[in-house]
Structure formats: C-alpha cells, structure tokens
Write a protein that holds these residues in place. Structure first.
Motif, PDB file in Angstrom:
ATOM      1  N   TYR A  44       0.838  -1.202   0.000  1.00 44.95           N
ATOM      2  CA  TYR A  44       0.000   0.000   0.000  1.00 44.95           C
ATOM      3  C   TYR A  44       0.874   1.253   0.000  1.00 44.95           C
ATOM      4  N   PRO A  45       1.547   1.536  -1.118  1.00 47.42           N
ATOM      5  CA  PRO A  45       2.471   2.669  -1.128  1.00 47.42           C
ATOM      6  C   PRO A  45       1.742   4.006  -1.033  1.00 47.42           C
ATOM      7  N   ARG A  46       2.262   4.879  -0.206  1.00 48.18           N
ATOM      8  CA  ARG A  46       1.722   6.227  -0.018  1.00 48.18           C
ATOM      9  C   ARG A  46       2.889   7.183   0.171  1.00 48.18           C
ATOM     10  N   ALA A  47       2.691   8.432  -0.241  1.00 42.03           N
ATOM     11  CA  ALA A  47       3.705   9.465  -0.064  1.00 42.03           C
ATOM     12  C   ALA A  47       3.587  10.126   1.301  1.00 42.03           C
ATOM     13  N   THR A  48       2.355  10.178   1.830  1.00 40.28           N
ATOM     14  CA  THR A  48       2.135  10.896   3.088  1.00 40.28           C
ATOM     15  C   THR A  48       1.417  10.006   4.095  1.00 40.28           C
ATOM     16  N   ILE A  49       1.442  10.432   5.356  1.00 37.78           N
ATOM     17  CA  ILE A  49       0.700   9.750   6.418  1.00 37.78           C
ATOM     18  C   ILE A  49      -0.619  10.497   6.647  1.00 37.78           C
ATOM     19  N   ALA A  50      -1.450   9.989   7.555  1.00 36.83           N
ATOM     20  CA  ALA A  50      -2.802  10.512   7.760  1.00 36.83           C
ATOM     21  C   ALA A  50      -2.842  12.023   8.020  1.00 36.83           C
ATOM     22  N   ASP A  51      -1.859  12.571   8.740  1.00 37.72           N
ATOM     23  CA  ASP A  51      -1.896  14.016   9.052  1.00 37.72           C
ATOM     24  C   ASP A  51      -1.319  14.879   7.929  1.00 37.72           C
ATOM     25  N   GLY A  52      -0.945  14.260   6.805  1.00 41.73           N
ATOM     26  CA  GLY A  52      -0.424  14.997   5.652  1.00 41.73           C
ATOM     27  C   GLY A  52       1.080  15.118   5.607  1.00 41.73           C
ATOM     28  N   GLY A  53       1.758  14.677   6.664  1.00 43.18           N
ATOM     29  CA  GLY A  53       3.218  14.720   6.670  1.00 43.18           C
ATOM     30  C   GLY A  53       3.804  13.658   5.746  1.00 43.18           C
ATOM     31  N   LEU A  54       5.031  13.891   5.333  1.00 47.68           N
ATOM     32  CA  LEU A  54       5.698  12.914   4.470  1.00 47.68           C
ATOM     33  C   LEU A  54       5.935  11.600   5.204  1.00 47.68           C
ATOM     34  N   GLN A  55       5.733  10.521   4.483  1.00 49.86           N
ATOM     35  CA  GLN A  55       5.982   9.199   5.051  1.00 49.86           C
ATOM     36  C   GLN A  55       7.494   8.984   5.171  1.00 49.86           C
ATOM     37  N   THR A  56       7.905   8.289   6.235  1.00 58.50           N
ATOM     38  CA  THR A  56       9.308   7.938   6.428  1.00 58.50           C
ATOM     39  C   THR A  56       9.422   6.416   6.496  1.00 58.50           C
ATOM     40  N   GLU A  57      10.639   5.929   6.613  1.00 58.33           N
ATOM     41  CA  GLU A  57      10.841   4.480   6.742  1.00 58.33           C
ATOM     42  C   GLU A  57      10.098   3.903   7.934  1.00 58.33           C
ATOM     43  N   ALA A  58       9.916   4.683   8.977  1.00 56.11           N
ATOM     44  CA  ALA A  58       9.222   4.216  10.183  1.00 56.11           C
ATOM     45  C   ALA A  58       7.723   4.001   9.941  1.00 56.11           C
ATOM     46  N   ASP A  59       7.191   4.554   8.858  1.00 56.30           N
ATOM     47  CA  ASP A  59       5.755   4.477   8.579  1.00 56.30           C
ATOM     48  C   ASP A  59       5.350   3.306   7.691  1.00 56.30           C
ATOM     49  N   TRP A  60       6.285   2.488   7.266  1.00 57.70           N
ATOM     50  CA  TRP A  60       5.918   1.364   6.415  1.00 57.70           C
ATOM     51  C   TRP A  60       6.730   0.135   6.753  1.00 57.70           C
ATOM     52  N   ARG A  61       6.220  -0.990   6.316  1.00 54.68           N
ATOM     53  CA  ARG A  61       6.833  -2.295   6.581  1.00 54.68           C
ATOM     54  C   ARG A  61       7.206  -2.948   5.255  1.00 54.68           C
ATOM     55  N   VAL A  62       8.438  -3.392   5.147  1.00 59.38           N
ATOM     56  CA  VAL A  62       8.892  -4.102   3.947  1.00 59.38           C
ATOM     57  C   VAL A  62       8.186  -5.453   3.872  1.00 59.38           C
ATOM     58  N   VAL A  63       7.630  -5.768   2.711  1.00 55.37           N
ATOM     59  CA  VAL A  63       6.982  -7.054   2.479  1.00 55.37           C
ATOM     60  C   VAL A  63       7.927  -7.884   1.617  1.00 55.37           C
ATOM     61  N   ALA A  64       8.328  -9.047   2.110  1.00 55.35           N
ATOM     62  CA  ALA A  64       9.316  -9.882   1.423  1.00 55.35           C
ATOM     63  C   ALA A  64       8.752 -10.522   0.162  1.00 55.35           C
ATOM     64  N   THR A  65       9.603 -10.680  -0.830  1.00 57.35           N
ATOM     65  CA  THR A  65       9.309 -11.383  -2.075  1.00 57.35           C
ATOM     66  C   THR A  65      10.431 -12.387  -2.268  1.00 57.35           C
ATOM     67  N   ILE A  66      10.081 -13.620  -2.680  1.00 57.20           N
ATOM     68  CA  ILE A  66      11.087 -14.671  -2.813  1.00 57.20           C
ATOM     69  C   ILE A  66      11.039 -15.255  -4.217  1.00 57.20           C
ATOM     70  N   VAL A  67      12.217 -15.391  -4.820  1.00 57.54           N
ATOM     71  CA  VAL A  67      12.357 -16.074  -6.107  1.00 57.54           C
ATOM     72  C   VAL A  67      13.177 -17.322  -5.837  1.00 57.54           C
ATOM     73  N   ARG A  68      12.551 -18.482  -5.977  1.00 63.80           N
ATOM     74  CA  ARG A  68      13.195 -19.749  -5.642  1.00 63.80           C
ATOM     75  C   ARG A  68      14.214 -20.171  -6.698  1.00 63.80           C
ATOM     76  N   GLN A  69      15.043 -21.122  -6.316  1.00 56.51           N
ATOM     77  CA  GLN A  69      16.163 -21.612  -7.125  1.00 56.51           C
ATOM     78  C   GLN A  69      15.736 -21.992  -8.538  1.00 56.51           C
TER      79      GLN A  69
END
Length: 132
Positions: A44-69
């Motif tokens: 769910y990529p977003r540029a800003t948070i609910a109060d309109g401030g810019l999103q930072t690394e602390a505001d999102w969670r990396v979702v893993a993607t795996i490519v198998r052998q």
C-alpha cells in the motif's frame, strides 16, 4: 540495475540491465532476471501519512518477495510485494505477477496466469515457409 540494501541474491544468478531489486527481495541460486524487471516491496504505497506529513521508513513495513532456485523472469516483468516464485518457474516477458507462482509453472500476462508446466516440452508449430 539497482540492488537496494538488504536485498539478497544467491550464487550463479544472472541479473540483466535496468532491473530494480528492492529491499526485501530474496533471489535464490541459479535465477535469471531479464532486462527491466521491477520488484516492489510495499503493498500500500503512499507518499504521506494521515496528518499529511511525508511518510518515512518508520511508517511502512517491507513485504518480502522470494524467487526460488532456478526460476527465470522475462524482461519487463513486474513482481508485486509478497509473491513467491517457485523453483524452476518461468515468468513471461511483460507479465505482472500478483500471486504466488507454483514450482515449474510457466506464467504470462497481466495479471500473470499459468500456461503449462515448464518440465513438459513445448508444442511447437512447424516453421512457416518464408516467401520472397
């Protein structure tokens, strides 16, 4: 090609030019990544948070993607966050992968859909005669 921090790439992989491998992507051994392949790591990529401030690394969670052998990903494919591409699978050029791909499956299209098993020989049509 860009490989971001904490992305993991195994041994004997071929990563072609103009591909983007973002944080959270794990590529196992013997994988082929074609030209211009794009991975994502945010559902769910977003540029800003609910109060309109810019999103930072602390505001999102990396979702893993795996490519198998042994998997192969064709040029200009887009792989969405959270997907697992199975061992020996083949993703067609330009595909948009929105769901997991089974081991040894061949998928193509937008969204990517299974076509057949990569371990079965292709049914090729006889070459057409070229008239000059």
């Amino acid at each position: 090609m860009e490989v971001q921090k904490r992305a993991k790439i195994g041994a004997r992989c071929k990563i072609s030019s103009h591909s983007f491998i973002c944080e959270g992507v794990v590529i196992e051994d013997d994988v082929f990544v074609g030209h211009g392949v794009m991975f994502t790591n945010d559902l769910y990529p977003r540029a800003t948070i609910a109060d309109g401030g810019l999103q930072t690394e602390a505001d999102w969670r990396v979702v893993a993607t795996i490519v198998r052998q042994g998997a192969s990903i064709g040029s200009n494919a887009t792989i969405l966050a959270g997907v697992v591409i199975g061992e020996g699978a083949l993703v067609g050029a330009g595909a948009v992968v929105t769901r997991d791909v089974a081991a040894h499956a061949i998928v193509a299209g937008n969204p990517a859909r299974p076509l057949r098993d990569a371990r079965r020989p292709a049914q090729l049509r006889p070459a057409q005669e070229i008239r000059t």
